[in-house]
Write a protein that holds these residues in place. Structure first.
Motif, short mmCIF file in Angstrom:
data_model
loop_
_atom_site.label_atom_id
_atom_site.label_comp_id
_atom_site.label_asym_id
_atom_site.label_seq_id
_atom_site.Cartn_x
_atom_site.Cartn_y
_atom_site.Cartn_z
N GLU A 208 85.79 26.83 68.66
CA GLU A 208 86.94 25.99 68.99
C GLU A 208 86.53 24.69 69.69
OE1 GLU A 208 86.52 29.21 72.20
OE2 GLU A 208 86.42 29.06 70.01
N LYS A 209 85.28 24.61 70.13
CA LYS A 209 84.81 23.39 70.78
C LYS A 209 84.21 22.39 69.79
CE LYS A 209 85.25 24.45 75.28
NZ LYS A 209 85.87 23.59 76.31
N GLN A 216 80.33 17.84 64.92
CA GLN A 216 79.17 17.64 65.79
C GLN A 216 79.35 18.42 67.08
OE1 GLN A 216 76.47 16.00 64.82
NE2 GLN A 216 77.46 15.58 62.85
N PRO A 217 78.66 19.56 67.23
CA PRO A 217 78.79 20.34 68.47
C PRO A 217 78.22 19.58 69.66
CG PRO A 217 77.74 21.61 66.70
CD PRO A 217 77.75 20.19 66.26
N ASP A 218 78.74 19.88 70.84
CA ASP A 218 78.23 19.32 72.09
C ASP A 218 77.41 20.40 72.78
OD1 ASP A 218 77.76 18.25 74.59
OD2 ASP A 218 79.78 17.46 74.84
N GLN A 463 87.80 25.09 61.19
CA GLN A 463 88.08 26.06 62.25
C GLN A 463 88.55 27.40 61.68
OE1 GLN A 463 87.52 25.83 65.39
NE2 GLN A 463 87.11 23.66 65.74
N ALA A 464 89.27 27.38 60.58
CA ALA A 464 89.81 28.62 60.02
C ALA A 464 88.70 29.54 59.51
CB ALA A 464 90.79 28.31 58.89
N SER A 465 87.76 28.98 58.74
CA SER A 465 86.68 29.80 58.17
C SER A 465 85.42 29.80 59.03
CB SER A 465 86.32 29.29 56.77
OG SER A 465 85.82 27.96 56.83
#
Length: 495
Positions: A208-209, A216-218, A463-465
């Motif tokens: 969720e982030k 792009q993850p933090d 986000q769903a999959s």
């Protein structure tokens, strides 16, 4: 830093034509200890003041056997243990980045403050920096850190067939253990979730982030402690297994004309090719499946090559003119296929993630990705090496340095003329032509090898999959590299 060494050696003839050389080296090393960081201990339970010292016994032995005792057949065998020193840069890292000298500020997106330069000039305290956004950066020596140790062995046979021809074969083994590298310790132990469509690759930030728009993850969302930035531990997890076989020969065919040739078969594997620099570099250069701390698998090294050929020849000198040539060929260097994004959510946004190869023949592969990969396979300009890699690893995460480059070689020529006078004086005039083939044809003598390739570009995150959205890059075209032909003229006066 304190280093002390003591070495002793003896030689002994133990049989006709058989000589033994044995030695023993003792090394003691003691390195500076960083200060104890209370915050790191409270947050992560790690001590930053670990002492690094070592005492290593290093026996060596070599046997040299003139088999018939007539200097025509020689057999040599040697083996030994060799200790290396810790790269001093590592120690500087650990003493400098102890949390009391330097820190980092890492913000992105809406958290990036809007500059208000007029307000900053009027009131320095309004500058959005310390201490509200500062994160201590920590490099430290791990509790189990050791001095690198190398185990070497070689065996060689040389035969003088006649006065003109000599041949030989040599085998080498090098096993390096306790090589230094850094691993991230301020990273959650287990991934928050796994990518079901990418061989269950772990991701170390919550789904969720991850922004849906850019995917792009933090890395800060995957920390154990929000009070610390990167916490990099110097460990001795590095391993190298290297084997080589060298066949060589020299033939003097007429007067002083000769030809020397050698062929090398090489196999170099390791679990990290980090060889010293700032601590961050250890994590930047190491492609991983998911957990950047997992260095259990040994794969081909960054400096791997499979075949090397060197051929050197000189024509008989005549009227003071010397003509020589050198051919050098190399094949089987390696490259890595990367995912093109920060797929595991660690600190490295410059793409240290191995690519998952979506199978173009699978109904589970999204149509745009299938078409993109099939486009690479159908592209006549794409390297066959890359096509083979994609086919071999379809439905899997490609191994580090799984790509194999083809063979290439260059020819250099040298011509010189010696003019002597006044007994001890003379002039040498020379002309050297490097990469002679490239002079004849611009496509000869060039290296068409591939470097690391980013197979995808991350477009977003679903986000769903709980999966990344990719676009397939157009990769695999081998451009020219290496040096073009060069001419060098020389004049030397000897007296």
């Amino acid at each position: 830093i304190m280093n002390m060494g003591l070495y002793g050696q003896l030689k002994k003839d133990i049989a006709p034509g058989l000589e033994m050389t044995a030695g023993l080296r003792m090394d003691y090393a003691s390195y500076p200890t960083a200060v104890f960081n209370e915050l790191v201990y409270q947050e992560l339970g790690l001590r930053t003041d670990n002492k690094l010292q070592s005492f290593i016994l290093q026996p060596r032995v070599q046997f040299s056997w003139d088999i018939h005792n007539n200097q025509t057949d020689f057999l040599r065998f040697g083996a030994g243990i060799f200790a290396s020193d810790i790269n001093n840069y590592m120690l500087i890292n650990n003493l400098t980045f102890d949390g009391s000298n330097l820190a980092t500020i890492d913000v992105r997106g809406d958290a990036v403050p809007t500059p208000e330069f007029d307000a900053y000039r009027k009131d320095y305290s309004s500058i959005p920096s310390l201490p509200d956004q500062q994160l201590p950066t920590i490099n430290f020596t791990g509790e189990d850190a050791k001095v690198p140790t190398i185990y070497k062995a070689n065996i060689a046979y040389a035969k003088l067939i006649n006065e003109r021809l000599k041949v030989g074969i040599t085998g080498y083994m090098t096993l390096a253990r306790n090589n230094y590298t850094y691993i991230e310790r301020n990273l959650v132990e287990d991934p928050y979730f796994r990518l079901a469509n990418e061989a269950n690759r772990g991701v170390y930030v919550p789904a969720e982030k991850i922004p849906a728009a850019n995917g792009q993850p933090d890395w800060k969302d995957g920390r154990i402690s929000n009070k610390l930035g990167r916490v990099l531990e110097l460990t001795s997890m590095g391993r190298v297994n290297q084997f080589a076989l060298v066949i060589d020969g020299t033939y003097r065919y007429f007067l002083d004309g000769s030809i020397t040739a050698s062929y090398t078969w090489n196999d170099s594997k390791d679990n990290t090719s980090f060889n010293g620099n700032v601590a961050n570099t250890a994590t930047l250069v190491q492609p991983v499946k998911d957990d950047p701390r997992n260095l259990q698998d040994i794969s081909y090294s960054d400096n791997q090559f499979r075949h090397k050929v060197v051929l050197y020849g000189t024509a008989p000198s005549h009227w003071g003119i010397n003509v020589g040539f050198r051919y050098t060929g190399l094949g089987g260097t390696r490259y890595t296929l990367r995912s093109g994004g920060n797929t595991n959510g660690d600190f490295v946004t410059s793409d240290n993630d191995l690519a998952y190869i979506f199978d173009p023949n699978s109904s589970q592969t999204p149509e745009d990705i299938r078409a993109g990969i099939q486009g690479i396979l159908d592209n006549p300009e794409a390297s066959q090496s890359l096509k083979n890699l994609i086919t071999s690893y379809a439905g899997q995460i490609a191994s580090r340095n799984a790509g194999i480059n083809r063979y290439f070689g260059t020819v250099d020529i040298r011509v010189s003329k010696n003019i002597k006078f006044a007994k001890t004086q003379g002039i040498e005039i020379s002309a050297e032509l490097f990469n002679f083939g490239n002079l004849l044809n611009k496509e000869w003598g060039v290296n068409k090898s591939l470097g690391d390739q980013a197979l995808y570009k991350v477009k977003g995150f679903d986000q769903a999959s709980k999966s990344f959205n990719y676009a397939v890059n157009s990769v695999g075209a081998t451009g020219f590299s290496g040096n073009p032909y060069q001419v060098q003229l020389g004049l030397r006066y000897a007296f």
